[in-house]
Design a protein around this motif. Structure first.
Motif, PDB file in Angstrom:
ATOM      1  N   ALA A 123      -2.157   1.188  -9.310  1.00 29.29           N
ATOM      2  CA  ALA A 123      -3.062   0.082  -8.993  1.00 29.29           C
ATOM      3  C   ALA A 123      -3.985   0.536  -7.866  1.00 29.29           C
ATOM      4  O   ALA A 123      -3.519   1.057  -6.844  1.00 29.29           O
ATOM      5  N   PHE A 124      -5.297   0.343  -8.069  1.00 29.39           N
ATOM      6  CA  PHE A 124      -6.301   0.714  -7.075  1.00 29.39           C
ATOM      7  C   PHE A 124      -7.137  -0.507  -6.736  1.00 29.39           C
ATOM      8  O   PHE A 124      -7.504  -1.295  -7.620  1.00 29.39           O
ATOM      9  N   SER A 125      -7.448  -0.645  -5.458  1.00 25.31           N
ATOM     10  CA  SER A 125      -8.377  -1.672  -4.993  1.00 25.31           C
ATOM     11  C   SER A 125      -9.353  -0.995  -4.051  1.00 25.31           C
ATOM     12  O   SER A 125      -8.980  -0.549  -2.960  1.00 25.31           O
ATOM     13  N   PHE A 172      -7.396  -1.491 -11.837  1.00 20.92           N
ATOM     14  CA  PHE A 172      -8.439  -0.918 -10.971  1.00 20.92           C
ATOM     15  C   PHE A 172      -9.443  -2.009 -10.638  1.00 20.92           C
ATOM     16  O   PHE A 172     -10.044  -2.617 -11.527  1.00 20.92           O
ATOM     17  N   LYS A 173      -9.620  -2.258  -9.342  1.00 23.26           N
ATOM     18  CA  LYS A 173     -10.604  -3.221  -8.852  1.00 23.26           C
ATOM     19  C   LYS A 173     -11.602  -2.487  -7.989  1.00 23.26           C
ATOM     20  O   LYS A 173     -11.252  -1.932  -6.943  1.00 23.26           O
ATOM     21  N   LEU A 174     -12.857  -2.460  -8.442  1.00 24.37           N
ATOM     22  CA  LEU A 174     -13.932  -1.744  -7.752  1.00 24.37           C
ATOM     23  C   LEU A 174     -15.046  -2.737  -7.450  1.00 24.37           C
ATOM     24  O   LEU A 174     -15.596  -3.363  -8.362  1.00 24.37           O
ATOM     25  N   ARG A 214       0.412   1.677  -5.182  1.00 23.92           N
ATOM     26  CA  ARG A 214      -0.766   0.831  -4.996  1.00 23.92           C
ATOM     27  C   ARG A 214      -1.596   1.420  -3.856  1.00 23.92           C
ATOM     28  O   ARG A 214      -1.063   1.717  -2.786  1.00 23.92           O
ATOM     29  N   ASP A 271       0.848  -1.186   0.000  1.00 22.83           N
ATOM     30  CA  ASP A 271       0.000   0.000   0.000  1.00 22.83           C
ATOM     31  C   ASP A 271       0.885   1.238   0.000  1.00 22.83           C
ATOM     32  O   ASP A 271       1.881   1.315   0.741  1.00 22.83           O
ATOM     33  N   ASP A 276     -11.594  -4.394 -13.129  1.00 27.16           N
ATOM     34  CA  ASP A 276     -12.443  -5.391 -12.477  1.00 27.16           C
ATOM     35  C   ASP A 276     -13.499  -4.625 -11.692  1.00 27.16           C
ATOM     36  O   ASP A 276     -13.238  -4.122 -10.602  1.00 27.16           O
ATOM     37  N   ASP A 307      -4.984   0.603  -1.568  1.00 26.69           N
ATOM     38  CA  ASP A 307      -5.860  -0.503  -1.197  1.00 26.69           C
ATOM     39  C   ASP A 307      -6.836  -0.028  -0.136  1.00 26.69           C
ATOM     40  O   ASP A 307      -6.439   0.353   0.966  1.00 26.69           O
ATOM     41  N   ASP A 335     -12.818  -1.624  -2.223  1.00 28.25           N
ATOM     42  CA  ASP A 335     -13.820  -2.615  -1.828  1.00 28.25           C
ATOM     43  C   ASP A 335     -14.891  -1.922  -0.983  1.00 28.25           C
ATOM     44  O   ASP A 335     -14.640  -1.518   0.146  1.00 28.25           O
ATOM     45  N   ASP A 395     -10.108  -1.317   1.943  1.00 30.62           N
ATOM     46  CA  ASP A 395     -10.858  -2.510   2.314  1.00 30.62           C
ATOM     47  C   ASP A 395     -11.732  -2.180   3.510  1.00 30.62           C
ATOM     48  O   ASP A 395     -11.229  -1.790   4.571  1.00 30.62           O
TER      49      ASP A 395
END
Length: 864
Positions: free
Chosen positions: A602-604, A645-647, A566, A541, A678, A568, A606, A570
């Motif tokens: 990079a992104f996450s 990118f994860k959403l 990155r 992160d 994603d 993150d 949640d 969550d």
């Protein structure tokens, strides 16, 4: 785009009986034995395996782990009688616990193997080609003591019997022209045998016959005394392994060297000697002209070792376990890989010609310092000088405990290693010691170093003099890759400063006051900037990287040099569950992106656990932030090279309330090379006019395409938008109900993976495509493939559809398909038609993988 149906026209049915008869005739083309209502009622008890051909049954028996199981099939039925005698490979494995619980089990096992081999010898055809026998008498010490205290005499009788049987099995392999033989004998511990009043058995192999067919021989004889063959010759033997053997005394000791030579094995390629004891002369000569690989480990009573191997390419010698070795002579001009661990005792090494010019990979041991007067590094340093063209160097550096300060004894002996580009350094520390002089000196000799791997273990002394592993450095395995463009800037620091100031780590000791020696030393901060920046890039992160700015002045501003960030988020994390946690995260990301640009983002994000009360306010605001970050990544002064990118939106939102990510006005990018999106439970609005000139890898997952945007999806994956696209992955994509066809027109595409549930028609215009995976497309009814270079195809669609493959997929060499067995309802369409059609198109496949799904058969309607 509607394709014509390939369904064959059926004749008109005047009655249900006539229709059933027609379906029955169709099914008979796929089966060999007609099925009736009576027989189907008892289908659960039918022996299906016995109906297979002899070759298949023999192959099944060959795959069994133990030949005893194959022999037992002789009593099943007449169909199986004698089939095991056609198996070309025999494997016999003794059950070790059974041996120690059942008296006489060992003798029965030996007798069974002898009888089975005698029976196969009586059948001239087909002959046995491979033999593997395992006989284990060695068990835990507790079990051995129990047997010994009972006064059991079985082992005393069985040990020589086992040695005699093993010699007979080896003789059988040579006499009957086997291609391979592997024997593993495990005898009880030496203390047990000595206490029993008898010595280790003698295995007589001096009369072993010659063989022209034997190719592989692996003998693990459990420490038995072996008399080697005296005149045998194995013309085809290429792989020889001898383990746990005591070579007989001086009179016949010279025959062991003959066994390893070209006089006995002229085709020998691989040789492994492990756990041997020479009972004859203390010298061993290996003279093999064709030998290419040699491993020597734990050979005792060997004082002199000479290698005359002109074709040798790989040599591994662990002379630290060859405790008597004093002199090593190597004549191997073609040697490419050398491992010589010879640090325990002084060893004289003689290399023919003084040079090993072909060695490219070298592994040695060095000692950083010792209180003894003997130079323990002279042999390893001599090998470094001989291997002047080595490229990959593996050094195991041992730093023992020292009583007083001494100079570094390897500082002046290391030659210039101008060809070394990869260095693996494994360091073992046993005391508080400075590594600067030795390691820096080694690095300074590697002028063209590109890759460095460090593995540092630290052992210290605790109170009471007890050695214990207290701590290992966090920097245990670090790989440094220096690009050619950065070499000039990083050369000075990578050579000398990388570990010059690295001090040994001191851990606080329990129960000891805070003395200066108990204060932990910050070793990481002394590393060079390039290495610290690389460490920050590997953090999961970006927030952790930014926090290092407050550690000390040394770390201040280093995070701004990283090229990859990155982020993150969550909701399962406590800090994000706090009130305003998501807003603080969004504000943090906005601030970081304003400060600087990077090459990889990079992104996450949640949001799946948002509570329903606040989701209607929080989710839209978070989605707007996601849109903003994606636009920023492509519109900044220096666009990113890769974007991930994860959403994940809340699953409980109804379709009408699903968040929409709008990328219609997304800017084009000439630098973007990789993009992975994603978006779960999110509707995506795709762009219509953008272009990614450098994009080679595109992955779209869990997307719901907005109504009317299906043509934009087709454009996004086409050469018009991505002219250099190589890899494309479309997984769990949901298309709108009004548009269920997809065209992929990509001239440079090499690999394509598709899993789109509601897609009905698919057309591929991919002239360069080599790999195609189509799975989970349950609504697909039409597929058109234009891929003349396709080499690998996976097609797991088990329902009827029309496939147009332009008549031929002649280059496909690997095919994976799924077949569905009939479920007894004859009025169903044949769901395997499309798969069978693919098999017909792929005429030259070499590797076929079939997934066969068999449903429970229901035949109740037949009775009516």
């Amino acid at each position: 785009m509607k394709l014509p149906s390939r369904t064959r026209r059926r004749p008109a049915m005047s009655s249900p009986t006539e229709g059933a008869s027609y379906s029955w005739e169709k099914k008979q083309r796929r089966t060999t034995t007609p099925t009736t209502a009576g027989s189907c009622a008892a289908s659960d008890g039918v022996d299906l395996i016995s109906g297979l051909g002899d070759d298949v049954l023999v192959r099944i028996l060959e795959l069994l782990p133990d030949t005893r199981d194959a022999v037992r099939t002789h009593a099943l039925s007449r169909r199986w009688r004698g089939l095991w005698t056609r198996v070309p490979a025999l494997r016999f494995a003794s059950d070790e616990p059974e041996f120690f619980t059942d008296a006489g089990a060992g003798e029965r096992h030996l007798a069974f193997v002898d009888a089975a081999l005698a029976l196969r010898a009586a059948h001239t055809a087909p002959a046995v080609e491979h033999l593997a026998v395992t006989f284990k008498m060695k068990h835990g010490r507790t079990e051995e003591r129990k047997r010994l205290t009972r006064g059991d005499q079985e082992i005393e009788r069985l040990v020589p019997r086992a040695a005699e049987a093993v010699a007979g099995w080896i003789r059988y392999a040579a006499q009957h022209g086997l291609k391979s033989v592997a024997v593993e004998l495990r005898l009880p511990a030496r203390a047990y045998i000595r206490h029993g009043g008898f010595g280790y058995p003698v295995m007589l192999l001096h009369g072993l016959p010659s063989s022209t067919k034997l190719e592989t021989m692996r003998l693990d004889l459990g420490g038995a005394v072996v008399c080697p063959p005296t005149a045998a010759q194995f013309a085809s033997l290429t792989d020889l392994s001898i383990e746990h053997v005591v070579v007989a005394d001086v009179e016949i000791g010279g025959y062991f060297a003959r066994l390893l030579s070209s006089a006995c094995c002229p085709s020998l390629k691989k040789l492994r000697l492990a756990d041997l004891a020479l009972g004859g002369p203390n010298e061993l000569l290996v003279e093999a002209d064709e030998l290419s690989e040699l491993w020597i480990e734990r050979v005792t009573r060997m004082v002199f070792l000479e290698l005359r191997t002109p074709s040798l390419r790989v040599l591994h010698i662990k002379s630290s376990s060859c405790d008597h070795l004093e002199e090593l002579t190597i004549a191997a001009p073609r040697l490419e890989e050398l491992t010589c661990l010879c640090l325990q005792l002084p060893l004289f090494i003689d290399v023919g010609g003084g040079d090993l010019p072909c060695v490219r990979k070298l592994k040695i041991e060095l000692s950083h310092g010792d209180s003894y007067d003997v130079d323990m590094n002279s042999d390893s340093l001599y090998l470094l000088q001989c291997c002047s063209h080595v490229r990959c160097l593996h050094v195991s550096l041992d730093v023992p405990k020292i009583e007083e300060h001494i100079d570094d004894i390897i500082e002046d002996g290391i030659p210039q290693l101008v060809h070394v580009t990869s260095l693996i350094l494994q360091v073992s520390l046993y005391d508080q010691h400075s590594l600067g002089a030795g390691i820096t000196n080694l690095l300074a000799r590697c002028g063209n170093l590109r890759h460095l791997s460090l593995n540092i273990r630290y052992h210290i002394m605790v109170l009471g003099g007890t050695k214990r592993l207290l701590a290992c450095l966090k920097l245990q395995s670090v790989v440094i890759a220096v690009d050619q463009s950065q070499l000039d800037r990083a050369k000075a620091s990578a050579k000398s400063a990388i570990l010059a100031n690295l001090e040994s780590k001191r851990c606080p000791r329990d129960g000891v006051s805070n003395s200066p020696s108990a204060v932990p030393v910050d070793m990481i901060s002394n590393l060079c900037d390039d290495l610290l920046v690389r460490i920050l890039e590997l953090l999961p992160d970006a927030r952790d990287a930014v926090r290092t700015d407050r550690l000390s002045r040394r770390w201040r501003g280093l995070w701004t040099q990283v090229t990859a960030l990155r982020f993150d988020f969550d909701t399962n994390t406590p800090e994000f569950r706090e009130s305003g946690g998501h807003r603080r995260f969004v504000a943090f990301v906005d601030e970081i992106l304003k400060l600087r640009g990077v090459e990889h983002l990079a992104f996450s994000f949640d949001m799946s656990d948002y509570d329903q009360e606040s989701a209607h306010l929080t989710v839209p605001w978070s989605v707007q932030a996601a849109e903003r970050w994606i636009h920023h990544a492509l519109q900044q002064q220096q666009p990113v090279k890769s974007l991930a990118f994860k959403l994940l939106a809340p699953w409980y939102l109804p379709w009408s309330a699903r968040p929409v990510v709008t990328l219609a006005d997304l800017a084009s990018s000439a630098k973007l090379e990789t993009m992975h999106l994603d978006f779960s439970y999110v509707i995506l609005g795709l762009p219509s006019t953008i272009m990614f000139a450098s994009l080679t890898d595109l992955s779209l997952e869990n997307l719901e395409v907005r109504a009317g945007d299906c043509y934009r999806l087709a454009r996004l994956v086409s050469s018009a938008c991505c002219p250099r696209l190589r890899r494309l992955r479309l997984v769990d994509i949901k298309l709108p109900w009004t548009q269920r066809d997809l065209l992929i027109d990509a001239g440079t595409l090499l690999k394509l993976s598709l899993k789109i549930y509601d897609m009905q028609f698919l057309e591929l215009r991919t002239p360069s495509l080599k790999i195609l995976h189509v799975t989970g497309c349950y609504s697909l009814v039409g597929l058109t493939v234009s891929a003349p270079r396709l080499e690998e195809l996976e097609f797991s669609v088990q329902h009827h559809l029309h496939i147009d493959a332009n008549g031929d997929l002649s280059r496909v060499g690997r095919l994976k398909i799924g077949l569905l067995c009939s479920n007894g309802l004859f009025y169903y369409n044949d769901k395997n038609d499309s798969t069978i059609h693919l098999l017909e198109c792929c005429r030259l496949i070499r590797c076929l993988q079939v997934s066969l799904q068999v449903h429970k058969v229901w035949h109740k309607h037949l009775a009516s």
